[in-house]
Scaffold this active site. Structure first.
Site, PDB file in Angstrom:
ATOM      1  N   GLU A   1       7.873  -6.902   4.047  1.00  0.00           N
ATOM      2  CA  GLU A   1       7.122  -6.967   5.310  1.00  0.00           C
ATOM      3  C   GLU A   1       6.797  -8.402   5.711  1.00  0.00           C
ATOM      4  OE1 GLU A   1       3.835  -4.229   5.053  1.00  0.00           O
ATOM      5  OE2 GLU A   1       5.135  -2.562   4.498  1.00  0.00           O
TER       6      GLU A   1
ATOM      7  N   GLU B   1      11.709   3.973   2.502  1.00  0.00           N
ATOM      8  CA  GLU B   1      10.400   4.641   2.443  1.00  0.00           C
ATOM      9  C   GLU B   1      10.298   5.737   3.506  1.00  0.00           C
ATOM     10  OE1 GLU B   1       7.140   1.877   2.542  1.00  0.00           O
ATOM     11  OE2 GLU B   1       8.166   0.406   1.289  1.00  0.00           O
TER      12      GLU B   1
END
Length: 544
Positions: A334, A453
């Protein structure tokens, strides 16, 4: 003769035709019904249906304590990703040392069950030991912080109780000013003679300082030197007027330094020397109380070096520990901001109020924090596959393009990047065209691509009192299937690294437990029964 026979045959044919025509009105033509469509092949497991690895994110406590949870994962998946146990916050303690007990235990359990582990994650801005990392940037304690206590060295002239000190409880003890032979420094000390043993009752002899000004919720460090006339002494510190207590300390016949840090609860405070538990003669000297938050700021180069060392130690230690056992890692997680995107910092990130686990490597190491992270991981295990991972790539074109440009930048600087993970925390309302476009752009890099994910929200608008319907469950099922079909359609076989579902049942989803949303985003109901989404994903993996 031949003519007569032909004529007879013609007449017979005409008659037969007429007979059939007359009977047709009274007969139904029987047409066999069409065969029913073949029932969809919804048998088997996800991992057996898939040509690439299927993973599931797991939580330590559920894995250890829930047999149905454990057996579902073992039956359906080839690999697992730890939700927390391999992150910085789970491994690094407040003093910077490492604690791998939980990580090792979970790793051993899942690998003994025949599952691979995908390493997650090495350089992130959340789930870190922020207390330790921020201590590297705060500078060093100020050795010149002023002593807010008056006459802590007891050098003010006195023969009885030292000036600026007050006897609250004696229980037969005497308090006086010690001589130069009884001082740690200078010519005087505080002398307390306690003739009585009062186990567990330190408060029965108390000598307290005058009040000094303190700032509420600020930490103060108390330091002093102490010895006893004979072995076996004991004491403790406390504060007034709001009482806080130090753990008891032992006192020997040699001078030793005692320190204690407390957080002020009052605008003016006192410290109390509580010496009533063990009979002895005590000598106390050089008492100081200083603002523990007073620091000498570190310069930029010192901070950068300390942060760099912390990043290197964590990545090298963790990857080396599992080298050859964990074959792939999320190295940088991220790194791109939301909105118009660009490199993530505290200024462009949403931080949960009161959270202490945030730390932005980029603010101290710049854009090269990611280069350093990849280099440290490669040095620790040259054979491991190294990934960069991010979310909203299917819905934010600016973020996707920023990430792809960052990958090119890092590669140009020599970073070993083997793949890109797209998290895909999506909803039933996501654009399928945008999903296709994302996979096409990721595939065009030539790197491995993993859906890292995946979950699909069924209530992405956060409708209050939401209850799933058959139609909404079907929409969710179709989206799960579309994702895997798009992945297989747009990413070449050699680049497909796998797909990981982020959780098992709806009840253990992070969307419910962390985000506190009303939703049903996963493949299994709370009782581990299969939802329509499971069967749809299974068919998608089978290419049906």
């Amino acid at each position: 003769m031949l003519k007569v026979n032909l004529l007879k045959l013609s007449l017979v044919a005409v008659a037969l035709s007429a007979f059939m025509a007359s009977c047709k009105k009274d007969m139904d033509v029987i047409v066999p019904p069409p065969l029913p469509p073949a029932a969809p092949d919804t048998t088997g497991t996800l991992k057996d249906a898939s040509a690439f690895p299927i993973g599931i994110a797991i939580e330590y406590a559920l894995w250890k304590n829930d047999a149905a949870y454990r057996s579902t994962i073992i039956r359906q998946a080839n690999s697992v990703t730890f939700g927390y146990q391999m992150k910085h916050g789970a491994i690094v303690k407040d003093d910077g040392t490492f604690h791998f007990a939980a990580s090792d235990d979970l790793f051993n359990q899942v690998t003994n069950a025949g599952l691979d582990v995908f390493g997650h994650t090495l350089a992130w801005h959340q789930n870190q030991n922020g207390t330790y990392l921020r201590s590297l940037t705060a500078g060093t304690p100020n050795p010149n912080a002023p002593n807010v206590l008056t006459n802590g060295d007891f050098e003010a002239a006195s023969t009885g109780t030292p000036i600026n000190w007050n006897v609250y409880n004696t229980n037969g003890a005497t308090v006086s000013t010690g001589s130069s032979a009884e001082a740690h420094n200078g010519t005087r000390s505080l002398k307390i003679v306690n003739p009585n043993n009062n186990p567990g009752n330190q408060w029965k002899v108390q000598v307290a300082s005058d009040v000094f000004n303190t700032t509420v919720n600020t930490s103060y460090k108390v330091s002093f030197w102490i010895k006893a006339a004979s072995a076996g002494g004991s004491g403790r510190l406390s504060t007034l007027p709001t009482a806080q207590y130090q753990n008891d300390f032992n006192v020997t016949t040699d001078w030793s330094q005692i320190t204690w840090t407390f957080s002020a609860r009052d605008a003016q405070s006192r410290i109390s020397l509580d010496m009533g538990a063990v009979a002895n003669t005590y000598f106390i000297d050089d008492v100081t109380v200083t603002d523990a938050s007073s620091v000498v700021p570190a310069n930029g180069a010192q901070v950068a070096a300390a942060v760099d060392t912390a990043l290197s130690r964590f990545i090298r230690s963790t990857v080396t520990k599992y080298a050859g056992k964990i074959k792939a890692w999320d190295v940088v997680n991220e790194s791109m901001a939301d909105g118009v995107s660009g490199l993530r910092t505290s200024a462009n990130s949403e931080i949960t109020p009161g959270a202490t686990d945030y730390f932005f490597w980029s603010e101290y190491l710049g854009r090269n924090f990611a280069l350093k992270a990849f280099n440290y991981a490669k040095a620790a295990d040259p054979n491991a596959l190294l990934f960069i991972n991010d979310y909203n790539l299917e819905s934010n074109t600016a973020k996707l393009d920023s990430l792809l440009n960052f990958v090119k930048e890092l590669q140009a600087k020599g970073a070993k990047i083997d793949g890109i993970g797209t998290q895909m925390h999506i909803g039933v309302n996501n654009s399928t065209a945008a999903i296709d476009a994302m996979f096409q752009k990721l595939a065009a890099t030539g790197l491995k691509v993993r859906v890292s994910e995946l979950d699909v929200r069924i209530n992405p608008s956060d409708a209050a009192g939401f209850t799933p319907t058959a139609a909404s469950l079907q929409s969710q099922a179709e989206m799960y299937k579309y994702v895997v079909q798009s992945y297989m359609r747009n990413v070449p076989v050699a680049q497909r690294h796998g797909l990981t579902i982020w959780g098992v049942t709806d009840k253990d989803s992070w969307i419910i437990n962390a985000l506190k949303k009303i939703d049903n985003p996963l493949l299994f109901n709370q009782d581990y029964s299969k939802k329509p989404a499971f069967y749809s994903l299974l068919l998608g993996l089978k290419g049906k």
